[in-house]
Design a protein around this motif. Structure first.
Motif, short mmCIF file in Angstrom:
data_model
loop_
_atom_site.label_atom_id
_atom_site.label_comp_id
_atom_site.label_asym_id
_atom_site.label_seq_id
_atom_site.Cartn_x
_atom_site.Cartn_y
_atom_site.Cartn_z
N ARG A 9 -8.32 1.58 -1.11
CA ARG A 9 -9.40 2.55 -1.01
C ARG A 9 -8.95 3.64 -0.06
O ARG A 9 -8.09 3.42 0.79
N ALA A 10 -9.54 4.80 -0.15
CA ALA A 10 -9.18 5.92 0.73
C ALA A 10 -9.42 5.57 2.20
O ALA A 10 -8.77 6.12 3.08
N GLU A 11 -10.31 4.64 2.47
CA GLU A 11 -10.66 4.26 3.84
C GLU A 11 -9.75 3.16 4.41
O GLU A 11 -9.97 2.69 5.52
N ALA A 12 -8.75 2.73 3.67
CA ALA A 12 -7.86 1.66 4.13
C ALA A 12 -7.18 2.07 5.44
O ALA A 12 -6.87 3.24 5.65
N THR A 13 -6.95 1.08 6.29
CA THR A 13 -6.35 1.32 7.61
C THR A 13 -4.98 0.65 7.69
O THR A 13 -4.59 -0.10 6.79
N MET A 14 -4.30 0.90 8.78
CA MET A 14 -3.01 0.23 9.03
C MET A 14 -3.20 -1.29 8.95
O MET A 14 -2.36 -2.00 8.40
N GLU A 15 -4.29 -1.78 9.51
CA GLU A 15 -4.55 -3.23 9.49
C GLU A 15 -4.78 -3.72 8.06
O GLU A 15 -4.37 -4.84 7.73
N SER A 16 -5.38 -2.92 7.21
CA SER A 16 -5.58 -3.29 5.80
C SER A 16 -4.22 -3.55 5.15
O SER A 16 -4.01 -4.58 4.50
N PHE A 17 -3.30 -2.61 5.33
CA PHE A 17 -1.96 -2.74 4.74
C PHE A 17 -1.19 -3.90 5.37
O PHE A 17 -0.53 -4.67 4.68
N ARG A 18 -1.28 -4.02 6.67
CA ARG A 18 -0.59 -5.10 7.39
C ARG A 18 -1.08 -6.46 6.90
O ARG A 18 -0.28 -7.36 6.64
N SER A 19 -2.38 -6.61 6.77
CA SER A 19 -2.97 -7.87 6.31
C SER A 19 -2.49 -8.24 4.91
O SER A 19 -2.10 -9.37 4.65
N ALA A 20 -2.53 -7.26 4.01
CA ALA A 20 -2.11 -7.53 2.63
C ALA A 20 -0.62 -7.86 2.56
O ALA A 20 -0.23 -8.85 1.92
N LEU A 21 0.21 -7.08 3.22
CA LEU A 21 1.65 -7.33 3.17
C LEU A 21 2.01 -8.66 3.80
O LEU A 21 2.85 -9.41 3.28
N ALA A 22 1.37 -9.02 4.90
CA ALA A 22 1.66 -10.29 5.58
C ALA A 22 1.43 -11.48 4.66
O ALA A 22 2.18 -12.46 4.71
N GLN A 23 0.44 -11.38 3.81
CA GLN A 23 0.14 -12.49 2.89
C GLN A 23 1.24 -12.70 1.87
O GLN A 23 1.36 -13.79 1.31
N THR A 24 2.06 -11.70 1.61
CA THR A 24 3.14 -11.86 0.64
C THR A 24 4.31 -12.64 1.23
O THR A 24 5.10 -13.21 0.49
N GLY A 25 4.45 -12.62 2.55
CA GLY A 25 5.56 -13.31 3.21
C GLY A 25 6.91 -12.65 2.97
O GLY A 25 7.95 -13.28 3.18
N MET A 26 6.93 -11.40 2.54
CA MET A 26 8.19 -10.73 2.22
C MET A 26 8.35 -9.45 3.01
O MET A 26 7.38 -8.88 3.48
N ARG A 27 9.62 -9.02 3.11
CA ARG A 27 9.96 -7.75 3.76
C ARG A 27 10.52 -6.82 2.69
O ARG A 27 11.64 -7.03 2.22
N PRO A 28 9.75 -5.82 2.30
CA PRO A 28 10.21 -4.94 1.22
C PRO A 28 11.25 -3.93 1.69
O PRO A 28 11.37 -3.63 2.88
N ASP A 29 11.99 -3.40 0.72
CA ASP A 29 12.92 -2.31 0.98
C ASP A 29 12.19 -0.97 1.01
O ASP A 29 12.61 -0.04 1.70
N SER A 30 11.10 -0.88 0.23
CA SER A 30 10.30 0.34 0.20
C SER A 30 8.90 0.00 -0.30
O SER A 30 8.63 -1.12 -0.73
N LEU A 31 8.02 1.01 -0.23
CA LEU A 31 6.63 0.85 -0.62
C LEU A 31 6.32 1.74 -1.81
O LEU A 31 6.99 2.75 -2.02
N ALA A 32 5.28 1.39 -2.56
CA ALA A 32 4.83 2.21 -3.68
C ALA A 32 3.30 2.25 -3.68
O ALA A 32 2.66 1.24 -3.40
N VAL A 33 2.77 3.42 -4.00
CA VAL A 33 1.32 3.62 -4.10
C VAL A 33 1.04 4.66 -5.18
O VAL A 33 1.93 5.44 -5.54
#
Length: 116
Positions: A9-33
């Protein structure tokens, strides 16, 4: 190449992204949106490449999961999975299906591309 795809959502925060990425357990090379969310995620990227995926490129991408919200908003089963696959290129596959941030403002999925 490991790509973390995000829907948000447009209102997403750094914590929103951090929370979602942490659940994947992976370290990406890059991001896509989706292209219209690039400004929202750029602060989170911390210098990592961000692939801005045009809305028309999402149409027709078959995703492992389906969200009625994503279908209504973007015409695709999962925005996070679709942008990850689009950025990872032909032959890419989802290795972590869509997860939802604790505040429900962002989703993240991980795609593995054929190129390293």
């Amino acid at each position: 190449m490991v790509i973390a795809g995000f829907g948000c959502r447009a209102e997403a925060t750094m914590e929103s992204f951090r929370s979602a990425l942490a659940q994947t357990g992976m370290r990406p090379d890059s991001l896509a949106v989706p292209a219209d969310r690039t400004a929202v995620i750029t602060p989170f990227a911390g210098g990592m490449a961000v692939h801005a995926i045009a809305a028309d490129l999402l149409q027709g991408i078959d995703t492992p999961t389906r969200s009625t919200v994503s279908m209504a908003a973007r015409g695709v089963g999962s925005v996070a999975e679709a942008v990850a696959l689009a950025a990872a290129g032909p032959g890419a596959r989802i290795v972590v299906a869509r997860v939802i941030s604790s505040d429900r403002m962002a989703t993240c999925a991980i795609a593995q591309g054929l190129e390293e």
